[in-house]
Scaffold this motif. Structure first.
Motif, PDB file in Angstrom:
ATOM      1  N   GLU A 577      75.843  39.634  -1.438  1.00 37.40           N
ATOM      2  CA  GLU A 577      75.002  38.591  -0.868  1.00 37.40           C
ATOM      3  C   GLU A 577      74.435  39.025   0.481  1.00 37.40           C
ATOM      4  O   GLU A 577      73.242  38.812   0.770  1.00 37.40           O
ATOM      5  N   ARG A 578      75.261  39.643   1.321  1.00 33.28           N
ATOM      6  CA  ARG A 578      74.785  40.106   2.624  1.00 33.28           C
ATOM      7  C   ARG A 578      73.823  41.295   2.464  1.00 33.28           C
ATOM      8  O   ARG A 578      72.854  41.433   3.214  1.00 33.28           O
ATOM      9  N   ALA A 579      74.103  42.123   1.476  1.00 38.56           N
ATOM     10  CA  ALA A 579      73.185  43.230   1.201  1.00 38.56           C
ATOM     11  C   ALA A 579      71.822  42.697   0.769  1.00 38.56           C
ATOM     12  O   ALA A 579      70.767  43.259   1.119  1.00 38.56           O
ATOM     13  N   ALA A 580      71.805  41.606   0.001  1.00 37.48           N
ATOM     14  CA  ALA A 580      70.542  41.011  -0.438  1.00 37.48           C
ATOM     15  C   ALA A 580      69.752  40.497   0.767  1.00 37.48           C
ATOM     16  O   ALA A 580      68.515  40.630   0.821  1.00 37.48           O
ATOM     17  N   ARG A 581      70.442  39.911   1.749  1.00 41.34           N
ATOM     18  CA  ARG A 581      69.763  39.443   2.956  1.00 41.34           C
ATOM     19  C   ARG A 581      69.138  40.621   3.709  1.00 41.34           C
ATOM     20  O   ARG A 581      68.013  40.530   4.222  1.00 41.34           O
ATOM     21  N   CYS A 582      69.896  41.722   3.782  1.00 38.44           N
ATOM     22  CA  CYS A 582      69.382  42.915   4.450  1.00 38.44           C
ATOM     23  C   CYS A 582      68.153  43.448   3.721  1.00 38.44           C
ATOM     24  O   CYS A 582      67.157  43.843   4.346  1.00 38.44           O
ATOM     25  N   ALA A 583      68.213  43.462   2.378  1.00 36.82           N
ATOM     26  CA  ALA A 583      67.084  43.955   1.579  1.00 36.82           C
ATOM     27  C   ALA A 583      65.836  43.119   1.832  1.00 36.82           C
ATOM     28  O   ALA A 583      64.722  43.653   1.996  1.00 36.82           O
ATOM     29  N   LEU A 607      71.099  41.797  -7.302  1.00 32.59           N
ATOM     30  CA  LEU A 607      69.801  41.827  -7.972  1.00 32.59           C
ATOM     31  C   LEU A 607      69.166  40.446  -7.993  1.00 32.59           C
ATOM     32  O   LEU A 607      67.947  40.297  -7.794  1.00 32.59           O
ATOM     33  N   GLN A 608      69.966  39.425  -8.223  1.00 30.13           N
ATOM     34  CA  GLN A 608      69.436  38.072  -8.316  1.00 30.13           C
ATOM     35  C   GLN A 608      68.932  37.570  -6.966  1.00 30.13           C
ATOM     36  O   GLN A 608      67.862  36.965  -6.872  1.00 30.13           O
ATOM     37  N   GLN A 609      69.717  37.796  -5.907  1.00 31.57           N
ATOM     38  CA  GLN A 609      69.367  37.230  -4.604  1.00 31.57           C
ATOM     39  C   GLN A 609      68.369  38.092  -3.830  1.00 31.57           C
ATOM     40  O   GLN A 609      67.599  37.570  -3.020  1.00 31.57           O
ATOM     41  N   ALA A 610      68.391  39.398  -4.086  1.00 32.09           N
ATOM     42  CA  ALA A 610      67.431  40.267  -3.393  1.00 32.09           C
ATOM     43  C   ALA A 610      66.059  40.194  -4.034  1.00 32.09           C
ATOM     44  O   ALA A 610      65.027  40.340  -3.354  1.00 32.09           O
ATOM     45  N   GLY A 614      65.200  44.152  -3.739  1.00 33.44           N
ATOM     46  CA  GLY A 614      66.345  44.993  -4.099  1.00 33.44           C
ATOM     47  C   GLY A 614      65.991  46.152  -4.997  1.00 33.44           C
ATOM     48  O   GLY A 614      66.834  47.028  -5.256  1.00 33.44           O
ATOM     49  N   GLN A 615      64.758  46.190  -5.495  1.00 27.80           N
ATOM     50  CA  GLN A 615      64.359  47.259  -6.414  1.00 27.80           C
ATOM     51  C   GLN A 615      64.344  48.619  -5.720  1.00 27.80           C
ATOM     52  O   GLN A 615      63.957  48.732  -4.554  1.00 27.80           O
TER      53      GLN A 615
END
Length: 729
Positions: A577-583, A607-610, A614-615
């Motif tokens: 989740e935090r990685a998605a925010r960073c992305a 994948l869902q949150q980014a 995230g790609q």
């Protein structure tokens, strides 16, 4: 099935002998043909046992009891001679596999098949109980699978209710793991309720592929049967209550066999209609049906045996082998064709080792050696019901597949078994799991799959000198615990940034790298940050931009990284989740260079949150892609479980291979003790499906192993495997 020997007669009681199905200390079981042409399994008792009057009485009583039994799901006695010098008993021959062979070979049965199996075995037991008998050894090996339904066999220890036992007063009669507490304690009355308990064990095993009271030393299994609750975690919900009722410790609280049959059967369908529908719709999975059909077909083409060559005695010069009617000239002794080899399967499961109060399998070992092979049990401990369930289940499936494929190989000198315990990822449960597995005397333990469980269980395995083989866990605290029997087969976590640095040096070179240092990741994140900072790609520069653990705003750190003219960004965190925010923050800031992270954030949530942000992210991992290993492994996994293998599944397969190699180096005999196995796990190089690795007492040695890390990339709604990091171009 084995050919007849020179000592076998041509016929017994008018039954033409065709082959040997099994042999043991008590006697021999032959495949024979009745005068009318029907096939039978004919059990002969050796004369030295038959001279015992008590044994003869017991055998006579057995035959008298079972000859009066009738029931569609029972294997009838068709002929017997209780007064012969070597008494014998012939039962209808069932060519199908046993339940234990089917489940161990193909996995748990579907719920519908378990319902059919349970209801018909309950019907069989109802017939037994109505006749005033108790079977006392209902177990998977005594259940044969036919096209129209199961068959309950082997009444060698059945006795009439109220009859005087011929065994010692404190003898345990039955098979540990499938007998009732009153049988395990060799105290109290053993009656119809005892058979219902055993039926519950059989249904639990069929529905889950696991024995409800585990495996291992008999004493440990008996103790758990009497004092612990059954492990029904993998039994489907719709069967769990009924099976649990069958496994009540108090016999008076168990349902009757008739009640079990009624609970499993659809009350709207008559028995005749149920049987007809089962035959039409096939009550067994296709893979097992193929085995049943194949063996049924081959049973119709049993060869007429050629008599084996009989060698004259050295002290009988007058002996003329050519004059012996049992003599076969060498050029006439041809091996049977493959088509004519009837697989022994579990027809030999009907072999009775009479005497001493216990029933035993009499099976032929693989590789042309007679006698049963020793079995070494491996423990498997993991979180199978908690937060790491997917990881644990994938590993168990890989390990179980490795065990089954080992057992299927020709020429093996020992067999493997797998005892599974769910520790729920909890330290207290982990200790209990370790106590259970060490008490069972397992040769080694695979797992746990969480660091907290490994830390809790490790000292117990150390005290028992039992090797603990970690598949997916690596934690610095384990090194500090000085666990001498700890064997870590995965690449070290502290170097997980290595494939990322290699990519930014060899594949897409950059001079300036930025680390988004997520402080919420703790020591794991710090290791990544330190690795990138101390070993900048292209010997360039690395800037570090931290985000506080309590903060969800990655914008400032991202803007600082871009201000430092970063060409690539590495995220050190472990939260998807935090990685998605960073992305998303990087995309909003317009950054399009390489973006990287570690395997911890390779979850659907990222994948869902980014989303589009995230790609193309790259991830360094210590595990390979299960879909990239051996095609045979993939096919076997799909055939057994109906899915592709999960993450860490090939590594679990390899862990079994490592332990099997250690056992083989010790000879594989039944005398091999766990304390002898753990030292053999170290200082060896093992080439597995996932990778080649060298295990030292300090874990996997990167200098002596092959490349231990891999690269994946986010593409669409999945993570695409790029390959071993040193081979990515």
């Amino acid at each position: 099935m084995e050919p007849l020997t020179a000592d076998d007669p041509e016929d017994i009681g008018g039954h033409r002998l065709l082959a040997r199905l099994g042999a043991g200390g008590m006697g021999v079981v032959h495949l024979a043909r009745m005068p009318g042409g029907a096939l039978v399994a004919l059990k002969t008792i050796r004369a030295e046992h038959a001279v015992d009057p008590a044994f003869r009485t017991r055998f006579r009583r057995e035959v008298t009891a079972v000859r009066g039994l009738t029931g569609r799901w029972l294997v009838p006695v068709v002929a017997a001679d209780t007064e012969a010098r070597e008494p014998w008993l012939a039962t209808e021959f069932v060519p199908g596999p046993s339940l234990v062979e089917a489940v161990d070979g193909f996995g748990a049965l579907p719920v519908t098949a378990v319902r059919t199996l349970g209801s018909r075995l309950a019907d069989a037991l109802s017939a037994v109980h109505d006749a005033g008998l108790v079977h006392r050894d209902v177990k998977p090996g005594n259940v044969l699978l036919a096209l129209d339904g199961p068959r309950l066999i082997d009444f060698g220890i059945a006795y009439a209710a109220g009859a005087t036992a011929l065994t010692a007063p404190d003898a345990v009669v039955g098979t540990p793991g499938f007998l009732a507490p009153e049988q395990a304690q060799a105290a109290g009355e053993v009656g119809p309720a005892s058979d219902v308990f055993s039926l519950g064990c059989v249904m639990a095993y069929a529905a889950s592929g696991r024995r409800p009271f585990g495996t291992g030393y008999a004493a440990g299994v008996l103790f758990r049967t009497v004092h612990e609750e059954p492990d029904l975690a993998d039994v489907p919900d719709e069967l769990r209550d009924l099976i649990g009722a069958c496994l009540a410790k108090d016999p008076t609280e168990r349902p009757t066999a008739q009640e079990v049959a009624a609970a499993l059967r659809d009350p709207r369908i008559s028995l005749a209609r149920e049987i007809a529908e089962a035959q039409r719709e096939h009550w067994l999975p296709p893979a097992i049906l193929r085995v049943v059909a194949e063996r049924s077909a081959r049973a119709l083409d049993v060869p007429t045996p050629r008599r084996p060559t009989r060698q004259p005695a050295d002290d009988d010069p007058a002996a003329d082998p050519a004059a012996d009617p049992g003599f076969t000239h060498p050029q006439d002794a041809r091996p049977p064709s493959r088509r004519r080899v009837l697989l022994m399967g579990s027809a030999a499961a009907s072999v009775l080792a009479v005497g001493g109060g216990a029933t035993a399998y009499l099976t032929a070992g693989r590789g042309g050696q007679g006698g049963a092979l020793p079995v070494h049990t491996l423990g498997f401990q993991a979180d199978l019901s908690g937060a790491n369930k997917a990881n644990g289940v994938a590993q168990e499936r890989g390990a179980r597949l490795a065990v089954e494929q080992h057992n299927a190989r020709a020429g093996i000198t020992f067999r493997l078994a797998l005892e599974t315990v769910d520790d729920r990822g909890d330290a207290t449960w982990a200790k209990q799991a370790a106590q259970r597995l060490t008490g069972a005397g397992v040769s080694a333990v695979l797992g746990p799959n969480t660091a907290s469980a490994a830390l809790a269980a490790g000292p117990l395995y150390l005290a028992a000198d039992t090797g603990m083989v970690l598949i997916s866990v690596d934690d610095a605290r384990l090194d500090d615990a000085r666990l001498r029997t700890l064997c870590v087969t995965r690449a070290p976590e502290r170097y997980v940034a290595l494939p990322l640095l290699s990519y930014l040096t060899e594949v897409q070179p950059v001079d300036r790298t930025a680390v988004i240092d997520d402080r919420a990741a703790g020591p794991t994140g710090s290791d990544v940050t330190n690795q990138v900072e101390q070993n900048p790609p292209q010997e360039g520069t690395t800037s570090v931009h931290s985000v506080a653990a309590e903060s969800d705003d990655f914008g400032p750190a991202v803007r600082a990284a871009l201000a430092a003219k970063a060409q690539a960004v590495v995220f050190s965190g472990t939260s998807p989740e935090r990685a998605a925010r960073c992305a998303r923050a990087l995309t909003e800031a317009g950054f399009s260079g390489p973006r990287q992270g570690t395997w911890h954030i390779m979850q659907p949530a990222f994948l869902q949150q980014a989303g589009p942000a995230g790609q193309d992210w790259l991830f360094g991992t210590p595990f390979t892609d299960p879909g990239s290993v051996s095609r045979d492994f993939q096919a076997a996994h799909r055939a057994k479980y109906g899915t592709t293998p999960g993450r860490w599944s090939p590594e679990a397969y390899d862990a079994v291979g490592l332990v099997a190699r250690a056992l083989k180096s010790l000879g594989g005999s039944a005398d091999v003790q766990p304390r002898s196995v753990s030292p053999r796990l170290f200082d060896v190089t093992y080439k597995g499906l996932a990778k080649t690795f060298h295990v030292s007492t300090n874990g996997v040695d990167p200098l002596k192993s092959g490349a231990l890390y891999f690269l994946f990339q986010a593409k669409g709604n999945t993570f695409r495997f790029l390959g071993r990091y040193d081979q990515v171009k």
